[in-house]
Design a protein around this motif. Structure first.
Motif, PDB file in Angstrom:
ATOM      1  N   VAL A 147       0.843  -1.203   0.000  1.00  0.00           N
ATOM      2  CA  VAL A 147       0.000   0.000   0.000  1.00  0.00           C
ATOM      3  C   VAL A 147       0.878   1.254   0.000  1.00  0.00           C
ATOM      4  O   VAL A 147       0.632   2.208  -0.747  1.00  0.00           O
ATOM      5  CB  VAL A 147      -0.942   0.002   1.215  1.00  0.00           C
ATOM      6  N   ASP A 148       1.929   1.230   0.817  1.00  0.00           N
ATOM      7  CA  ASP A 148       2.860   2.365   0.856  1.00  0.00           C
ATOM      8  C   ASP A 148       3.545   2.546  -0.499  1.00  0.00           C
ATOM      9  O   ASP A 148       3.748   3.689  -0.955  1.00  0.00           O
ATOM     10  CB  ASP A 148       3.917   2.146   1.938  1.00  0.00           C
ATOM     11  N   LEU A 149       3.881   1.431  -1.128  1.00  0.00           N
ATOM     12  CA  LEU A 149       4.529   1.503  -2.437  1.00  0.00           C
ATOM     13  C   LEU A 149       3.580   2.093  -3.477  1.00  0.00           C
ATOM     14  O   LEU A 149       3.989   2.929  -4.295  1.00  0.00           O
ATOM     15  CB  LEU A 149       4.997   0.113  -2.873  1.00  0.00           C
ATOM     16  N   LEU A 150       2.321   1.698  -3.454  1.00  0.00           N
ATOM     17  CA  LEU A 150       1.349   2.224  -4.406  1.00  0.00           C
ATOM     18  C   LEU A 150       1.166   3.730  -4.233  1.00  0.00           C
ATOM     19  O   LEU A 150       0.994   4.464  -5.210  1.00  0.00           O
ATOM     20  CB  LEU A 150       0.013   1.504  -4.237  1.00  0.00           C
ATOM     21  N   LYS A 151       1.210   4.195  -3.000  1.00  0.00           N
ATOM     22  CA  LYS A 151       1.114   5.638  -2.749  1.00  0.00           C
ATOM     23  C   LYS A 151       2.304   6.366  -3.375  1.00  0.00           C
ATOM     24  O   LYS A 151       2.154   7.447  -3.949  1.00  0.00           O
ATOM     25  CB  LYS A 151       1.057   5.903  -1.252  1.00  0.00           C
ATOM     26  N   ALA A 152       3.497   5.763  -3.264  1.00  0.00           N
ATOM     27  CA  ALA A 152       4.697   6.366  -3.855  1.00  0.00           C
ATOM     28  C   ALA A 152       4.620   6.353  -5.379  1.00  0.00           C
ATOM     29  O   ALA A 152       4.995   7.321  -6.051  1.00  0.00           O
ATOM     30  CB  ALA A 152       5.940   5.612  -3.377  1.00  0.00           C
ATOM     31  N   ILE A 153       4.089   5.263  -5.935  1.00  0.00           N
ATOM     32  CA  ILE A 153       3.965   5.142  -7.390  1.00  0.00           C
ATOM     33  C   ILE A 153       2.987   6.178  -7.934  1.00  0.00           C
ATOM     34  O   ILE A 153       3.184   6.735  -9.025  1.00  0.00           O
ATOM     35  CB  ILE A 153       3.513   3.719  -7.772  1.00  0.00           C
ATOM     36  N   SER A 154       1.932   6.458  -7.183  1.00  0.00           N
ATOM     37  CA  SER A 154       0.904   7.394  -7.643  1.00  0.00           C
ATOM     38  C   SER A 154       1.445   8.807  -7.851  1.00  0.00           C
ATOM     39  O   SER A 154       0.838   9.614  -8.559  1.00  0.00           O
ATOM     40  CB  SER A 154      -0.260   7.436  -6.639  1.00  0.00           C
ATOM     41  N   LYS A 155       2.598   9.086  -7.266  1.00  0.00           N
ATOM     42  CA  LYS A 155       3.199  10.412  -7.415  1.00  0.00           C
ATOM     43  C   LYS A 155       4.126  10.495  -8.633  1.00  0.00           C
ATOM     44  O   LYS A 155       4.657  11.560  -8.939  1.00  0.00           O
ATOM     45  CB  LYS A 155       3.993  10.761  -6.159  1.00  0.00           C
ATOM     46  N   GLN A 156       4.331   9.341  -9.295  1.00  0.00           N
ATOM     47  CA  GLN A 156       5.222   9.290 -10.452  1.00  0.00           C
ATOM     48  C   GLN A 156       4.408   9.093 -11.730  1.00  0.00           C
ATOM     49  O   GLN A 156       3.244   8.679 -11.693  1.00  0.00           O
ATOM     50  CB  GLN A 156       6.226   8.142 -10.304  1.00  0.00           C
ATOM     51  N   ALA A 157       5.028   9.370 -12.852  1.00  0.00           N
ATOM     52  CA  ALA A 157       4.358   9.199 -14.141  1.00  0.00           C
ATOM     53  C   ALA A 157       4.925   7.984 -14.880  1.00  0.00           C
ATOM     54  O   ALA A 157       6.135   7.752 -14.880  1.00  0.00           O
ATOM     55  CB  ALA A 157       4.541  10.447 -15.005  1.00  0.00           C
ATOM     56  N   LYS A 158       4.016   7.219 -15.470  1.00  0.00           N
ATOM     57  CA  LYS A 158       4.388   6.112 -16.355  1.00  0.00           C
ATOM     58  C   LYS A 158       5.323   5.100 -15.684  1.00  0.00           C
ATOM     59  O   LYS A 158       6.358   4.722 -16.240  1.00  0.00           O
ATOM     60  CB  LYS A 158       5.032   6.640 -17.633  1.00  0.00           C
ATOM     61  N   VAL A 159       4.966   4.674 -14.504  1.00  0.00           N
ATOM     62  CA  VAL A 159       5.739   3.645 -13.801  1.00  0.00           C
ATOM     63  C   VAL A 159       5.148   2.281 -14.130  1.00  0.00           C
ATOM     64  O   VAL A 159       3.930   2.079 -14.038  1.00  0.00           O
ATOM     65  CB  VAL A 159       5.714   3.866 -12.273  1.00  0.00           C
TER      66      VAL A 159
END
Length: 219
Positions: free
Chosen positions: A104-116
Motif C-alpha cells: 500500500v505504501d509503495l502504491l502511494k509512492a507510485i501514484s506520485k510518479q508518471a508512467k511507472v
C-alpha cells in the motif's frame, strides 16, 4: 457405443503438443499407442490390442490437425498491439503479515510518479514485484524490514494485446512459449490479464524475443 478411433481422437486432440507433433510426423506412433492404451481401454470398457490404437492414430485426419494450427496462426494475426518496456527490476519477497501494508505504501509512492511499470503476483509463500528501475531505491526503503529472496535487474517486458475471446483458445500460451524455448530465450516472469499477456526477459534477449513474437503476428 463410441468407436476406438473416436476415443483416440479425443485423447490426442486434447493436447496441442501431440497435435503439432503428429501433423509434422515427429511422433513414434507405437510409443504413443502404448502411452494412451490404458486410457483407451478404460474408455471403451474392454481389452483392446495396440494394433487397433496404432491403426486409429494412422487414420486420423492430418488435415484437421493442420487446420487447428492454421486457426492459431489466424488468431495471432488479429493481435492489435505489441509494446515494450525497458529498465525493469524484479523483486521476490517472503510473504509476511506486514507485506501487504508495505505494498500500500509503495502504491502511494507510485501514484506520485508518471508512467511507472508495476506488477505484483502473490503466491502461497512469496510475492513477486516487477517495477521500473526509477522506483527501485524507494521500494527497497519501504520493504527494508521484509525478507528479500531474489532481486533481478537489467530486465524488459513485452506485452501482447490479445484479441477478445483468447480465454477460450486452448494451446495459446503453448505456441508463444514454444517459440521462445526453441530459441533459447529464458523467461524471468509471465504476467497475464484477460486480454493482455506480458513476458519479462533479460535485456540481452529483448531484441530476439520481440522479433519472434512479431513473427507470430505476421507469419
Amino acid at each position: 457405443m463410441i468407436k476406438i478411433s473416436e476415443h483416440v481422437s479425443q485423447i490426442i486432440l486434447r493436447s496441442p503438443f501431440l497435435i503439432e507433433a503428429l501433423a509434422e510426423g515427429l511422433v513414434n506412433v507405437s510409443s504413443l499407442a502404448r502411452k494412451i492404451h490404458p486410457e483407451v481401454e478404460q474408455a471403451v470398457g474392454k481389452t483392446i490390442n495396440y494394433g487397433a490404437i496404432i491403426q486409429a492414430i494412422n487414420r486420423m485426419d492430418t488435415g484437421k490437425l493442420m487446420n487447428l494450427d492454421r486457426n492459431m496462426r489466424q488468431f495471432f494475426n488479429q493481435m492489435t498491439d505489441i509494446s515494450v518496456r525497458s529498465g525493469l527490476l524484479d523483486y521476490t519477497f517472503l510473504n509476511s503479515e506486514t507485506l501487504l501494508s508495505k505494498q500500500v505504501d509503495l502504491l502511494k509512492a507510485i501514484s506520485k510518479q508518471a508512467k511507472v511499470f508495476y506488477s505484483f503476483s502473490q503466491g502461497v509463500s512469496e510475492t513477486t514485484i516487477v517495477i521500473s528501475e526509477n522506483m527501485g531505491i524507494e521500494l527497497e526503503e519501504i520493504f527494508q524490514l521484509e525478507k528479500m529472496l531474489v532481486k533481478e535487474k537489467d530486465l524488459s517486458s513485452i506485452s501482447l494485446m490479445l484479441p477478445a475471446g483468447n480465454q477460450f483458445v486452448y494451446g495459446l500460451y503453448y505456441y508463444i512459449l514454444k517459440e521462445l524455448a526453441l530459441n533459447g530465450i529464458n523467461l524471468v516472469e509471465m504476467i497475464s490479464t484477460s486480454n493482455e499477456y506480458t513476458i519479462v526477459v533479460g535485456n540481452k534477449d529483448l531484441d530476439k524475443a520481440f522479433s519472434l513474437l512479431m513473427s507470430l503476428k505476421h507469419r
